[in-house]
Motif scaffolding. Structure first.
Motif, PDB file in Angstrom:
ATOM      1  N   ASP A   1      11.168 -14.564   3.279  1.00 23.75           N
ATOM      2  CA  ASP A   1      10.695 -13.171   2.515  1.00 23.75           C
ATOM      3  C   ASP A   1      11.065 -12.424   3.390  1.00 23.75           C
ATOM      4  O   ASP A   1      10.770 -11.205   3.512  1.00 23.75           O
ATOM      5  CB  ASP A   1       9.369 -14.031   3.530  1.00 23.75           C
ATOM      6  CG  ASP A   1       8.929 -13.408   4.781  1.00 23.75           C
ATOM      7  OD1 ASP A   1       9.762 -14.089   5.470  1.00 23.75           O
ATOM      8  OD2 ASP A   1       8.257 -13.089   4.898  1.00 23.75           O
ATOM      9  N   THR A  37       6.520 -11.876  12.291  1.00 16.08           N
ATOM     10  CA  THR A  37       7.621 -10.587  11.230  1.00 16.08           C
ATOM     11  C   THR A  37       7.891  -9.607  12.111  1.00 16.08           C
ATOM     12  O   THR A  37       8.608  -9.037  11.753  1.00 16.08           O
ATOM     13  CB  THR A  37       6.798 -10.511  10.043  1.00 16.08           C
ATOM     14  OG1 THR A  37       6.291 -11.663   9.128  1.00 16.08           O
ATOM     15  CG2 THR A  37       7.401  -8.637   9.050  1.00 16.08           C
ATOM     16  N   ASP A  44      17.567 -15.361   1.942  1.00 11.29           N
ATOM     17  CA  ASP A  44      16.914 -16.029   1.487  1.00 11.29           C
ATOM     18  C   ASP A  44      17.127 -16.987   0.027  1.00 11.29           C
ATOM     19  O   ASP A  44      17.779 -17.110  -0.418  1.00 11.29           O
ATOM     20  CB  ASP A  44      15.735 -14.821   0.714  1.00 11.29           C
ATOM     21  CG  ASP A  44      15.298 -13.817   1.535  1.00 11.29           C
ATOM     22  OD1 ASP A  44      14.484 -14.380   2.519  1.00 11.29           O
ATOM     23  OD2 ASP A  44      15.299 -13.115   1.487  1.00 11.29           O
ATOM     24  N   ARG A  55       2.009 -15.084  10.630  1.00 11.67           N
ATOM     25  CA  ARG A  55       3.550 -14.118   9.462  1.00 11.67           C
ATOM     26  C   ARG A  55       3.091 -12.546  10.077  1.00 11.67           C
ATOM     27  O   ARG A  55       4.158 -12.275  10.388  1.00 11.67           O
ATOM     28  CB  ARG A  55       2.363 -14.420   8.193  1.00 11.67           C
ATOM     29  CG  ARG A  55       2.924 -15.758   7.909  1.00 11.67           C
ATOM     30  CD  ARG A  55       3.202 -15.114   6.001  1.00 11.67           C
ATOM     31  NE  ARG A  55       5.191 -15.489   5.799  1.00 11.67           N
ATOM     32  CZ  ARG A  55       5.576 -15.977   6.131  1.00 11.67           C
ATOM     33  NH1 ARG A  55       5.466 -17.863   6.201  1.00 11.67           N
ATOM     34  NH2 ARG A  55       7.007 -16.177   6.024  1.00 11.67           N
ATOM     35  N   THR A  68       0.234 -15.019   1.447  1.00 14.64           N
ATOM     36  CA  THR A  68       1.126 -14.113   2.373  1.00 14.64           C
ATOM     37  C   THR A  68       2.502 -14.423   2.402  1.00 14.64           C
ATOM     38  O   THR A  68       3.435 -15.379   3.102  1.00 14.64           O
ATOM     39  CB  THR A  68       0.695 -13.843   3.573  1.00 14.64           C
ATOM     40  OG1 THR A  68      -0.981 -13.978   3.742  1.00 14.64           O
ATOM     41  CG2 THR A  68       1.219 -12.749   4.605  1.00 14.64           C
ATOM     42  N   SER A  69       3.482 -13.592   1.410  1.00 11.60           N
ATOM     43  CA  SER A  69       4.735 -12.932   2.037  1.00 11.60           C
ATOM     44  C   SER A  69       5.316 -14.492   1.481  1.00 11.60           C
ATOM     45  O   SER A  69       5.924 -15.151   2.281  1.00 11.60           O
ATOM     46  CB  SER A  69       5.581 -12.417   2.799  1.00 11.60           C
ATOM     47  OG  SER A  69       5.100 -13.357   4.072  1.00 11.60           O
ATOM     48  N   THR A  88      12.166 -10.181   0.963  1.00  8.64           N
ATOM     49  CA  THR A  88      10.750  -8.900   0.319  1.00  8.64           C
ATOM     50  C   THR A  88       9.853  -8.321   1.053  1.00  8.64           C
ATOM     51  O   THR A  88       9.172  -7.329   0.726  1.00  8.64           O
ATOM     52  CB  THR A  88      10.051 -10.030  -0.723  1.00  8.64           C
ATOM     53  OG1 THR A  88       9.591 -11.144   0.110  1.00  8.64           O
ATOM     54  CG2 THR A  88      10.810 -11.183  -1.281  1.00  8.64           C
ATOM     55  N   THR A  89       9.928  -9.108   2.451  1.00  2.00           N
ATOM     56  CA  THR A  89       8.861  -8.311   2.773  1.00  2.00           C
ATOM     57  C   THR A  89       9.024  -7.742   4.823  1.00  2.00           C
ATOM     58  O   THR A  89       8.398  -6.845   5.318  1.00  2.00           O
ATOM     59  CB  THR A  89       7.526  -9.301   3.728  1.00  2.00           C
ATOM     60  OG1 THR A  89       7.106  -9.977   2.265  1.00  2.00           O
ATOM     61  CG2 THR A  89       6.899  -9.655   4.710  1.00  2.00           C
TER      62      THR A  89
END
Ligand SMILES: Nc1ncnc2c1ncn2[C@@H]1O[C@H](COP(=O)(O)OP(=O)(O)O)[C@@H](O)[C@H]1O
Ligand SMILES: Nc1ccn([C@H]2C[C@H](O)[C@@H](COP(=O)(O)OP(=O)(O)O)O2)c(=O)n1
Length: 235
Positions: A144, A124, A21, A120, A198-199, A147-148
């Protein structure tokens, strides 16, 4: 016979999931592609997916300033990513989108589209499905991922570089572009990507941070290859 199979299983590197990232121009795409090619891993450019859905929204007359309209349309386009690092591809509804997703128009609108939670959630899930299907392992790059999208990745790398270095790199790619204007546009996009609810763009707590400002691309590639090999050795 069984001895041969067992020893092959012992020597073959375990599938490894790598999350890379960072903000724009830090070297995510170039590094991820090269590392994946070197180690025989798949490669996924998640920014290309957000660009692809943005291009579809623009082409279909969706109001980019209306998150509710974007949310309703989000599931309509079929986005398919090819994950060969030597020839990554992206199609939208079967059409090659690799050229149109790189236009200035898409670049200026992608942060707004990618901030919409419904967008997202869909992208995702697509990313997790691709990572789960990558038999030899995969390098996934974005904002992200650590993290996500893939919080259990084997290795997380967060690339950084000074805004000046990033702007110089980016404007070097576009003929006749102005470094100062490129720098301002990058800073604006970073702020939008880091500030969304969001993320957002963020470094995972367990990510290795690599400042690429003073490094050559080859040095960054070597650094990430070493980090992956260390992980593979302990898997
Ligand atoms: N360490 C580096 N030193 C110099 N140029 C670099 C370095 N890393 C990447 N680049 C160049 O900078 C530009 C942006 O790199 P890219 O990989 O697309 O970044 P990102 O995916 O983070 O936006 C490319 O032209 C690339 O060749
Ligand atoms: N995992 C990701 C990847 C990209 N995005 C969004 C935010 C980014 O500004 C855009 C475009 O990403 P891309 O990696 O193509 O951008 P650059 O190569 O840095 O110009 O997509 C995101 O929200 N989440």
């Amino acid at each position: 016979m069984s001895v041969t199979v067992e020893s092959a299983a012992r020597t073959a590197p375990a599938a490894v999931i790598v999350a890379i990232d960072g903000p724009s121009g830090t070297g995510k795409s170039s590094t991820s592609k090269a590392v994946a090619a070197k180690l025989g891993l798949s490669y996924l450019d998640t920014g290309a997916q957000y660009r692809a859905i943005t291009w579809w929204m623009i082409s279909n007359g969706i109001d980019i300033d209306d998150p509710a309209e974007i949310a309703v349309a989000a599931a309509k386009p079929v986005i398919v990513s090819g994950t060969d690092p030597s020839a990554p591809t992206i199609t939208v509804d079967g059409e090659d989108a690799s050229g149109p997703i790189r236009t200035q128009d898409v670049t200026s609108k992608v942060s707004a589209v990618s901030a919409v939670p419904e967008v997202r959630a869909l992208i995702t899930q697509l990313q997790r499905d691709i990572a789960a299907g990558a038999g030899q392992g995969i390098v996934v790059e974005g904002r992200d991922i650590g993290t996500t999208v893939l919080p259990d990745a084997d290795l997380k790398v967060f690339l950084t570089a000074s805004p000046e270095a990033r702007a110089a790199r980016r404007s070097g790619e576009i003929k006749g572009s102005d470094v100062a204007a490129t720098r301002e546009a990058l800073i604006k996009r970073d702020a939008a990507d880091s500030g969304r609810k969001t993320s957002p763009l963020a470094k995972a707590d367990d990510a290795v941070e690599v400042d690429t400002t003073e490094l050559t691309l080859d040095q960054v590639i070597e650094c990430v290859v070493t980090l992956i090999e260390e992980k593979q050795a302990t898997k």
